[in-house]
Design a protein around this motif. Structure first.
Motif, PDB file in Angstrom:
ATOM      1  N   GLN A 171       0.834  -1.203   0.000  1.00 25.07           N
ATOM      2  CA  GLN A 171       0.000   0.000   0.000  1.00 25.07           C
ATOM      3  C   GLN A 171       0.870   1.256   0.000  1.00 25.07           C
ATOM      4  N   ALA A 172       1.933   1.221   0.791  1.00 27.70           N
ATOM      5  CA  ALA A 172       2.824   2.383   0.854  1.00 27.70           C
ATOM      6  C   ALA A 172       3.479   2.648  -0.499  1.00 27.70           C
ATOM      7  N   LEU A 173       3.872   1.582  -1.211  1.00 27.34           N
ATOM      8  CA  LEU A 173       4.526   1.758  -2.505  1.00 27.34           C
ATOM      9  C   LEU A 173       3.569   2.290  -3.563  1.00 27.34           C
ATOM     10  N   LEU A 174       2.283   2.005  -3.431  1.00 22.98           N
ATOM     11  CA  LEU A 174       1.307   2.584  -4.358  1.00 22.98           C
ATOM     12  C   LEU A 174       1.263   4.097  -4.230  1.00 22.98           C
ATOM     13  N   ILE A 175       1.472   4.577  -3.004  1.00 23.37           N
ATOM     14  CA  ILE A 175       1.444   6.017  -2.746  1.00 23.37           C
ATOM     15  C   ILE A 175       2.792   6.647  -3.077  1.00 23.37           C
ATOM     16  N   ALA A 176       3.871   5.938  -2.770  1.00 27.39           N
ATOM     17  CA  ALA A 176       5.223   6.477  -2.969  1.00 27.39           C
ATOM     18  C   ALA A 176       6.080   5.463  -3.724  1.00 27.39           C
ATOM     19  N   PRO A 177       5.804   5.256  -5.016  1.00 23.79           N
ATOM     20  CA  PRO A 177       6.601   4.282  -5.781  1.00 23.79           C
ATOM     21  C   PRO A 177       8.058   4.723  -5.863  1.00 23.79           C
ATOM     22  N   GLY A 178       8.950   3.758  -5.744  1.00 29.37           N
ATOM     23  CA  GLY A 178      10.371   4.080  -5.811  1.00 29.37           C
ATOM     24  C   GLY A 178      10.941   4.659  -4.544  1.00 29.37           C
ATOM     25  N   GLU A 179      10.229   4.538  -3.417  1.00 30.26           N
ATOM     26  CA  GLU A 179      10.731   5.043  -2.143  1.00 30.26           C
ATOM     27  C   GLU A 179      11.684   4.009  -1.531  1.00 30.26           C
ATOM     28  N   ALA A 180      12.929   4.411  -1.347  1.00 33.55           N
ATOM     29  CA  ALA A 180      13.970   3.470  -0.910  1.00 33.55           C
ATOM     30  C   ALA A 180      13.648   2.825   0.430  1.00 33.55           C
ATOM     31  N   SER A 181      13.128   3.598   1.364  1.00 33.16           N
ATOM     32  CA  SER A 181      12.911   3.072   2.712  1.00 33.16           C
ATOM     33  C   SER A 181      11.843   1.981   2.727  1.00 33.16           C
ATOM     34  N   VAL A 182      10.810   2.131   1.902  1.00 34.75           N
ATOM     35  CA  VAL A 182       9.765   1.102   1.845  1.00 34.75           C
ATOM     36  C   VAL A 182      10.308  -0.163   1.198  1.00 34.75           C
ATOM     37  N   GLU A 183      11.033   0.011   0.092  1.00 36.57           N
ATOM     38  CA  GLU A 183      11.627  -1.148  -0.591  1.00 36.57           C
ATOM     39  C   GLU A 183      12.566  -1.889   0.356  1.00 36.57           C
ATOM     40  N   ALA A 184      13.324  -1.140   1.143  1.00 35.02           N
ATOM     41  CA  ALA A 184      14.245  -1.765   2.098  1.00 35.02           C
ATOM     42  C   ALA A 184      13.487  -2.526   3.171  1.00 35.02           C
ATOM     43  N   ASN A 185      12.394  -1.959   3.657  1.00 33.45           N
ATOM     44  CA  ASN A 185      11.635  -2.652   4.693  1.00 33.45           C
ATOM     45  C   ASN A 185      11.033  -3.952   4.182  1.00 33.45           C
ATOM     46  N   ILE A 186      10.657  -3.985   2.900  1.00 37.80           N
ATOM     47  CA  ILE A 186      10.188  -5.245   2.320  1.00 37.80           C
ATOM     48  C   ILE A 186      11.318  -6.273   2.354  1.00 37.80           C
ATOM     49  N   GLY A 187      12.521  -5.825   1.982  1.00 37.87           N
ATOM     50  CA  GLY A 187      13.663  -6.729   2.042  1.00 37.87           C
ATOM     51  C   GLY A 187      13.920  -7.253   3.437  1.00 37.87           C
ATOM     52  N   LEU A 188      13.826  -6.381   4.419  1.00 41.88           N
ATOM     53  CA  LEU A 188      14.045  -6.803   5.806  1.00 41.88           C
ATOM     54  C   LEU A 188      12.964  -7.768   6.265  1.00 41.88           C
TER      55      LEU A 188
END
Length: 243
Positions: free
Chosen positions: A145-162
């Motif tokens: 949901q967060a990526l839909l609002i802020a696509p390409g946001e590094a912190s969200v992508e990183a949290n998915i990885g974690l």
């Protein structure tokens, strides 16, 4: 010396503040620089505890220095002064999470999220809290949901990885963390977490090289020793993201 991004360390997290004034990233600071930042921000906070950016930044450096209880206290004052401010509520949720008060943190973040206009940063913090509670599938839905609002946001992508790292899906963890390091806003925490995930796959030379680009030599050696120690622990995933 565990995964730095989930919840603490942003909860640390790997959670940034987007277009707002970013909280300082102390994960790559020398200890003397961290102490200086604490002294400077502490003085500014004492001078004017009603300055929103000072409250948020001071609490962030306190969390990075392991002073989570003090960060909570600073933000309790901040919430009293700014009871409806989303940024302060997000920072408070991060501090509570760093202090291990996950249920309270989740309540704070849920209250900060407007169903009609959710804040991507608040959603990312909520996902990090859910990961800490072991609700990893739910966390990944919230990150989406967060990526839909802020696509390409590094912190969200990183949290998915974690999140994937916490369930031992190391290849997926690496994939998302590598993508995060290539995005605008990638910080030292994200790069160190990629180094850790590589180390947990036994790729020590790659891991050491990434750590060496971020940290003083003695911290590099301490982190490599920590990685090797984790590999020898059968229940190592219980410690991921909780330090």
């Amino acid at each position: 010396m565990v995964l730095l991004g989930v919840a603490v360390t942003a909860l640390t997290a790997c959670v940034s503040t987007g277009a707002r004034s970013p909280a300082p990233d102390a994960s790559g600071m020398a200890r003397s620089d961290t102490y200086q930042a604490l002294a400077d921000l502490g003085a500014r906070y004492k001078s004017n505890p009603r300055d929103k950016n000072t409250v948020i930044n001071y609490a962030a450096v306190l969390r990075s220095n392991g002073q989570s209880q003090q960060a909570v206290a600073v933000l309790e004052t901040g919430v009293a002064n700014f009871p409806r401010d989303v940024d302060v509520s997000i920072a408070y949720g991060k501090a509570l999470t760093a202090d291990g008060r996950f249920d309270q943190a989740l309540s704070v973040i849920d209250n900060a999220i407007r169903p009609d206009a959710p804040d991507w940063n608040a959603l990312s913090v909520k996902g990090a809290i859910l990961d800490q509670l072991g609700r990893n599938a739910e966390a990944r839905q919230v990150y989406s949901q967060a990526l839909l609002i802020a696509p390409g946001e590094a912190s969200v992508e990183a949290n998915i990885g974690l999140s994937y790292a916490m369930t031992n899906d190391l290849k997926l963890a690496e994939q998302h963390l590598r993508r995060a390091t290539s995005l605008r806003g990638a910080n030292s925490k994200i790069r160190q977490n990629l180094a850790l995930v590589l180390g947990l796959q036994g790729r020590f030379d790659e891991s050491r090289a990434l750590y060496a680009a971020e940290l003083p030599p003695e911290q590099v050696e301490a982190n490599m020793a920590y990685v090797r120690g984790m590999l020898s622990q059968p229940n190592r995933w219980e410690t991921v993201g909780k330090g």
